[in-house]
Design a protein around this motif. Structure first.
Motif, PDB file in Angstrom:
ATOM      1  N   ASP A   9      44.583  40.721   2.702  1.00 21.60           N
ATOM      2  CA  ASP A   9      44.969  41.790   1.782  1.00 21.60           C
ATOM      3  C   ASP A   9      45.570  42.981   2.520  1.00 21.60           C
ATOM      4  N   LEU A  10      45.316  43.068   3.821  1.00 27.27           N
ATOM      5  CA  LEU A  10      45.862  44.178   4.609  1.00 27.27           C
ATOM      6  C   LEU A  10      47.308  43.920   5.017  1.00 27.27           C
ATOM      7  N   TYR A  11      47.707  42.658   4.973  1.00 34.70           N
ATOM      8  CA  TYR A  11      49.013  42.274   5.515  1.00 34.70           C
ATOM      9  C   TYR A  11      50.197  42.908   4.778  1.00 34.70           C
ATOM     10  N   GLN A  12      50.264  42.709   3.460  1.00 34.66           N
ATOM     11  CA  GLN A  12      51.452  43.140   2.725  1.00 34.66           C
ATOM     12  C   GLN A  12      51.668  44.656   2.762  1.00 34.66           C
ATOM     13  N   PRO A  13      50.611  45.465   2.581  1.00 33.66           N
ATOM     14  CA  PRO A  13      50.834  46.916   2.658  1.00 33.66           C
ATOM     15  C   PRO A  13      51.396  47.342   4.017  1.00 33.66           C
ATOM     16  N   ILE A  14      50.901  46.737   5.094  1.00 33.92           N
ATOM     17  CA  ILE A  14      51.392  47.094   6.429  1.00 33.92           C
ATOM     18  C   ILE A  14      52.822  46.590   6.619  1.00 33.92           C
ATOM     19  N   LYS A  15      53.083  45.392   6.135  1.00 32.96           N
ATOM     20  CA  LYS A  15      54.446  44.854   6.235  1.00 32.96           C
ATOM     21  C   LYS A  15      55.426  45.768   5.502  1.00 32.96           C
ATOM     22  N   ASN A  16      55.064  46.191   4.304  1.00 30.82           N
ATOM     23  CA  ASN A  16      55.944  47.091   3.538  1.00 30.82           C
ATOM     24  C   ASN A  16      56.200  48.387   4.300  1.00 30.82           C
ATOM     25  N   HIS A  17      55.148  48.906   4.905  1.00 29.33           N
ATOM     26  CA  HIS A  17      55.262  50.165   5.665  1.00 29.33           C
ATOM     27  C   HIS A  17      56.218  49.997   6.838  1.00 29.33           C
ATOM     28  N   LEU A  18      56.074  48.909   7.576  1.00 27.30           N
ATOM     29  CA  LEU A  18      56.909  48.688   8.751  1.00 27.30           C
ATOM     30  C   LEU A  18      58.361  48.387   8.370  1.00 27.30           C
ATOM     31  N   GLY A  22      62.246  50.057   9.235  1.00 28.31           N
ATOM     32  CA  GLY A  22      63.338  49.292   9.817  1.00 28.31           C
ATOM     33  C   GLY A  22      62.921  48.099  10.646  1.00 28.31           C
ATOM     34  N   PHE A  23      61.634  47.794  10.703  1.00 30.73           N
ATOM     35  CA  PHE A  23      61.154  46.662  11.483  1.00 30.73           C
ATOM     36  C   PHE A  23      61.342  45.349  10.727  1.00 30.73           C
ATOM     37  N   GLU A  24      61.575  44.291  11.474  1.00 28.66           N
ATOM     38  CA  GLU A  24      61.480  42.944  10.933  1.00 28.66           C
ATOM     39  C   GLU A  24      60.033  42.505  11.178  1.00 28.66           C
ATOM     40  N   VAL A  25      59.379  41.990  10.152  1.00 28.74           N
ATOM     41  CA  VAL A  25      57.939  41.731  10.236  1.00 28.74           C
ATOM     42  C   VAL A  25      57.625  40.286   9.866  1.00 28.74           C
ATOM     43  N   LYS A  26      56.758  39.648  10.678  1.00 32.87           N
ATOM     44  CA  LYS A  26      56.296  38.294  10.375  1.00 32.87           C
ATOM     45  C   LYS A  26      54.810  38.186  10.704  1.00 32.87           C
ATOM     46  N   GLY A  27      54.118  37.310   9.938  1.00 29.59           N
ATOM     47  CA  GLY A  27      52.683  37.140  10.137  1.00 29.59           C
ATOM     48  C   GLY A  27      52.329  35.883  10.901  1.00 29.59           C
ATOM     49  N   ALA A  36      55.955  42.694  14.737  1.00 36.64           N
ATOM     50  CA  ALA A  36      57.085  43.437  14.172  1.00 36.64           C
ATOM     51  C   ALA A  36      58.063  43.766  15.289  1.00 36.64           C
ATOM     52  N   LYS A  37      59.352  43.731  14.965  1.00 37.51           N
ATOM     53  CA  LYS A  37      60.386  43.934  15.979  1.00 37.51           C
ATOM     54  C   LYS A  37      61.466  44.861  15.446  1.00 37.51           C
ATOM     55  N   LEU A  38      61.834  45.816  16.294  1.00 39.06           N
ATOM     56  CA  LEU A  38      62.928  46.734  15.969  1.00 39.06           C
ATOM     57  C   LEU A  38      63.719  46.946  17.247  1.00 39.06           C
ATOM     58  N   ALA A  66      53.348  42.386  24.009  1.00 41.24           N
ATOM     59  CA  ALA A  66      53.980  43.401  23.158  1.00 41.24           C
ATOM     60  C   ALA A  66      54.001  44.764  23.837  1.00 41.24           C
ATOM     61  N   ASP A  67      54.874  45.630  23.345  1.00 42.73           N
ATOM     62  CA  ASP A  67      54.973  46.988  23.887  1.00 42.73           C
ATOM     63  C   ASP A  67      53.859  47.877  23.360  1.00 42.73           C
ATOM     64  N   ASP A  68      53.572  47.755  22.072  1.00 42.01           N
ATOM     65  CA  ASP A  68      52.550  48.590  21.437  1.00 42.01           C
ATOM     66  C   ASP A  68      51.616  47.719  20.613  1.00 42.01           C
ATOM     67  N   ILE A  69      50.332  48.057  20.670  1.00 43.36           N
ATOM     68  CA  ILE A  69      49.311  47.298  19.948  1.00 43.36           C
ATOM     69  C   ILE A  69      48.594  48.233  18.977  1.00 43.36           C
ATOM     70  N   TYR A  70      48.342  47.710  17.774  1.00 44.83           N
ATOM     71  CA  TYR A  70      47.593  48.466  16.771  1.00 44.83           C
ATOM     72  C   TYR A  70      46.427  47.622  16.267  1.00 44.83           C
ATOM     73  N   ILE A  71      45.397  48.309  15.836  1.00 43.60           N
ATOM     74  CA  ILE A  71      44.292  47.709  15.102  1.00 43.60           C
ATOM     75  C   ILE A  71      44.382  48.240  13.678  1.00 43.60           C
ATOM     76  N   ALA A  72      44.220  47.353  12.705  1.00 41.78           N
ATOM     77  CA  ALA A  72      44.255  47.774  11.305  1.00 41.78           C
ATOM     78  C   ALA A  72      42.970  47.339  10.612  1.00 41.78           C
ATOM     79  N   VAL A  73      42.301  48.277   9.949  1.00 38.94           N
ATOM     80  CA  VAL A  73      41.069  47.987   9.211  1.00 38.94           C
ATOM     81  C   VAL A  73      41.141  48.673   7.851  1.00 38.94           C
ATOM     82  N   PRO A  74      40.374  48.184   6.885  1.00 36.25           N
ATOM     83  CA  PRO A  74      40.364  48.839   5.575  1.00 36.25           C
ATOM     84  C   PRO A  74      39.642  50.177   5.631  1.00 36.25           C
TER      85      PRO A  74
END
Length: 222
Positions: A9-18, A22-27, A36-38, A66-74
């Motif tokens: 459920d966290l995937y789509q909101p983050i994909k939309n944000h990225l 301007g990022f291309e996003v794949k899961g 994500a790549k830009l 990767a160049d940058d790493i993020y953690i995403a939690v609800p």
């Protein structure tokens, strides 16, 4: 009733944000939850419902790809809600970014709490000074590291009070100035007056003796 969510459920909101950035996003690319790549910039985001050591290890491992790493939690993540300050400090120190996703029934919100950055913790001069003062004043190495709080009580302050109490074993009643001169304890009078451990009792103005509590407890520290 709280909305029950899944990691996916966290995937789509983050994909939309990225994508909006301007990022291309794949899961699910090579075990990475989100890639994500830009241009030449590549970022990886690891999704979890809760913060734990497994997530942190997973995120650190992604630095190799990767160049940058993020953690995403609800937003509902329990440990984040209860210990946000400490959690943010830890994640920053690892050089990882943090994303919070607020998943609701009709909409979702994405908050980039902070981007990955080099982290140099600021020293708390007051706390460091107190630490070093205790280190310097402690006589010997009196406690094993990892001792429980109940047993880890032989501080420099207590050691000094013990010396005062020991003198009162040999001289049942004494003034602070007398003890100061006899054992070289500059704060003998203050220790007697403050009576932090309940070991001393006043006999008359300026004169002290050991209390029953002091007589009973002192042998435990000798």
């Amino acid at each position: 009733m709280p909305l029950k969510i899944k990691e996916s459920d966290l995937y789509q909101p983050i994909k939309n944000h990225l994508q909006a950035l301007g990022f291309e996003v794949k899961g699910e690319i090579k075990d990475c939850d989100i890639v994500a790549k830009l241009g030449d910039q590549v970022i990886v985001i690891e999704l979890k419902l809760s913060l734990n050591i497994t997530l942190l290890l997973q995120a650190v491992d992604r630095f190799s790809v990767a160049d940058d790493i993020y953690i995403a939690v609800p937003k509902q993540c329990t440990i984040y809600k209860k210990q946000a300050k400490q959690v943010k400090k830890l994640i920053k120190r690892l050089g990882i970014g943090l994303i919070i996703v607020d998943v609701q029934k009709t909409t979702q919100y994405v908050e980039v709490v902070f981007d990955p950055q080099d982290y140099t913790p600021r020293k708390n001069k007051r706390k460091q000074s107190a630490l070093l003062k205790e280190f310097e004043q402690r006589i010997g190495d009196t406690q094993k590291g990892g001792s429980t709080r109940a047993k880890a009580g032989l501080t420099a302050y207590r050691q000094r009070c013990i010396r005062v109490a020991q003198y009162l074993l040999t001289q049942p009643m004494a003034k602070g100035a007398e003890i100061k001169n006899a054992i070289g304890e500059e704060q003998a009078t203050q220790f007697l007056s403050a009576n932090y451990y309940g070991w001393f009792e006043k006999v008359e103005r300026g004169v002290y003796q050991l209390s029953k509590k002091g007589i009973n407890e002192l042998p435990e520290w000798l």
